[in-house]
Design a protein around this motif. Structure first.
Motif, mmCIF file in Angstrom:
data_model
loop_
_atom_site.group_PDB
_atom_site.id
_atom_site.type_symbol
_atom_site.label_atom_id
_atom_site.label_comp_id
_atom_site.label_asym_id
_atom_site.label_seq_id
_atom_site.Cartn_x
_atom_site.Cartn_y
_atom_site.Cartn_z
ATOM 1 N N SER A 46 33.841 11.380 -12.910
ATOM 2 C CA SER A 46 34.164 10.665 -11.402
ATOM 3 C C SER A 46 32.723 9.578 -11.688
ATOM 4 O O SER A 46 33.210 7.930 -11.640
ATOM 5 N N PHE A 47 31.987 9.104 -12.536
ATOM 6 C CA PHE A 47 30.953 8.136 -12.603
ATOM 7 C C PHE A 47 31.350 7.290 -13.384
ATOM 8 O O PHE A 47 31.220 6.025 -13.086
ATOM 9 N N GLY A 48 31.801 8.226 -14.837
ATOM 10 C CA GLY A 48 32.275 7.151 -15.508
ATOM 11 C C GLY A 48 33.399 6.474 -15.172
ATOM 12 O O GLY A 48 33.518 4.901 -15.607
ATOM 13 N N TYR A 60 20.274 4.269 -15.800
ATOM 14 C CA TYR A 60 19.919 4.387 -14.661
ATOM 15 C C TYR A 60 20.137 3.177 -13.295
ATOM 16 O O TYR A 60 20.251 3.982 -12.048
ATOM 17 N N GLU A 61 20.313 2.348 -13.278
ATOM 18 C CA GLU A 61 20.952 1.334 -12.428
ATOM 19 C C GLU A 61 21.941 1.574 -11.796
ATOM 20 O O GLU A 61 22.798 1.890 -10.619
ATOM 21 N N ASP A 62 22.838 1.888 -12.828
ATOM 22 C CA ASP A 62 24.314 2.400 -12.653
ATOM 23 C C ASP A 62 24.250 3.533 -11.580
ATOM 24 O O ASP A 62 25.459 3.624 -11.195
ATOM 25 N N VAL A 63 23.529 4.290 -12.538
ATOM 26 C CA VAL A 63 23.572 5.262 -11.308
ATOM 27 C C VAL A 63 22.855 6.174 -10.197
ATOM 28 O O VAL A 63 23.435 5.822 -9.232
ATOM 29 N N HIS A 69 26.877 3.710 -3.363
ATOM 30 C CA HIS A 69 28.599 3.466 -3.203
ATOM 31 C C HIS A 69 28.552 4.937 -2.507
ATOM 32 O O HIS A 69 29.269 4.912 -1.267
ATOM 33 N N LEU A 70 28.377 5.814 -2.760
ATOM 34 C CA LEU A 70 28.607 7.568 -2.435
ATOM 35 C C LEU A 70 28.052 7.642 -0.812
ATOM 36 O O LEU A 70 28.601 8.242 0.009
ATOM 37 N N ILE A 71 26.685 6.863 -0.989
ATOM 38 C CA ILE A 71 26.255 7.178 0.596
ATOM 39 C C ILE A 71 27.481 6.206 1.431
ATOM 40 O O ILE A 71 27.568 6.295 2.755
ATOM 41 N N GLU A 72 27.515 5.201 1.131
ATOM 42 C CA GLU A 72 28.719 3.856 1.476
ATOM 43 C C GLU A 72 30.167 4.461 1.932
ATOM 44 O O GLU A 72 29.899 4.254 3.303
ATOM 45 N N LEU A 87 24.836 14.330 -12.483
ATOM 46 C CA LEU A 87 24.518 13.361 -13.257
ATOM 47 C C LEU A 87 22.498 13.693 -13.937
ATOM 48 O O LEU A 87 22.660 13.116 -15.395
ATOM 49 N N CYS A 88 21.610 14.376 -13.601
ATOM 50 C CA CYS A 88 19.599 14.100 -13.388
ATOM 51 C C CYS A 88 20.417 15.348 -15.413
ATOM 52 O O CYS A 88 19.906 15.056 -15.916
ATOM 53 N N PHE A 89 21.365 15.860 -14.931
ATOM 54 C CA PHE A 89 21.347 17.109 -16.001
ATOM 55 C C PHE A 89 22.463 16.519 -17.376
ATOM 56 O O PHE A 89 21.504 16.864 -18.455
ATOM 57 N N PHE A 90 22.804 15.586 -17.189
ATOM 58 C CA PHE A 90 24.293 14.674 -17.815
ATOM 59 C C PHE A 90 22.638 14.038 -18.606
ATOM 60 O O PHE A 90 22.675 13.551 -20.070
#
Length: 217
Positions: A46-48, A60-63, A69-72, A87-90
């Motif tokens: 989903s991130f990609g 990291y800026e994309d993260v 975006h998720l919070i909003e 994502l941190c694991f990835f």
């Protein structure tokens, strides 16, 4: 706004699978549960997709942008953190970026007191169970402090009436442990066993078959 680049996403594009396979291998080596693996794969994909690019080409800026975006979008703190943990694991493991834990912060979840049932309320809940099987299962969950997945994984051989302990296999964190067995709980389990005579699992079901496959794997 998501970038609609034509760069293929290796987590969803069936033609390009090395990245997905690498992530699956990294999780399998660490014996992560099937549910966790599905969650991580979905989150990274989903991130990609959000940026229209393969996740290994993002930073990291994309993260940070995706997290905002998720919070909003109104997701709860726990839901956002679940995706960001993936994502941190990835980044840390699959992409070998060791600074990921410092660069990808998690949101602090508000601490709330949980409601605790009184002994009388617990007794009424157990008595309202639809039949002896569910009454015994609820008694086991409450009396021994077991999770649902642990209850369905209990075998007849796991009940030690001599030492008055219960063996739990593959519990939280895929660890085995022992739980105390009270005389009252033992009587409840014996009553259910005499009524149904289960052979292997105390509470046979499709979920106990899944538990067997997980433990053997």
């Amino acid at each position: 706004m998501a970038n609609q680049s034509s760069t293929p996403n290796q987590l969803t594009d069936a033609r390009i699978s090395p990245l997905r396979l690498r992530l699956i291998e990294d999780m399998s080596i660490r014996r992560m549960s099937p549910g966790t693996q599905r969650s991580y794969l979905s989150s990274v994909a989903s991130f990609g997709e959000h940026f229209g690019r393969s996740p290994d080409g993002l930073g990291y800026e994309d993260v940070r942008a995706w997290q905002l975006h998720l919070i909003e979008a109104g997701l709860s703190t726990s839901a956002v953190n679940a995706r960001i943990t993936a994502l941190c694991f990835f980044f840390r493991v699959t992409l070998n970026r060791r600074d990921a834990p410092e660069m990808i912060p998690l949101a602090r979840a508000p601490e709330r007191l949980r409601e605790v049932l009184t002994p009388e309320e617990v007794a009424r809940l157990i008595e309202a169970a639809p039949g002896p099987k569910y009454r015994a299962a609820l008694s086991l969950a409450y009396g021994a402090g077991l999770r649902v997945s642990e209850v369905i994984g209990i075998k007849v051989a796991d009940i030690d009436s001599v030492r008055m302990v219960l063996r739990i296999e593959d519990g939280k964190g895929q660890r085995d442990r022992f739980a105390k067995l009270s005389p009252l709980l033992l009587d409840e389990l014996r009553a259910w066993w005499k009524a149904s005579r289960p052979r292997v699992y105390m509470f046979p079901s499709r979920m106990s078959a899944f538990a067997a496959a997980r433990q053997s794997g």
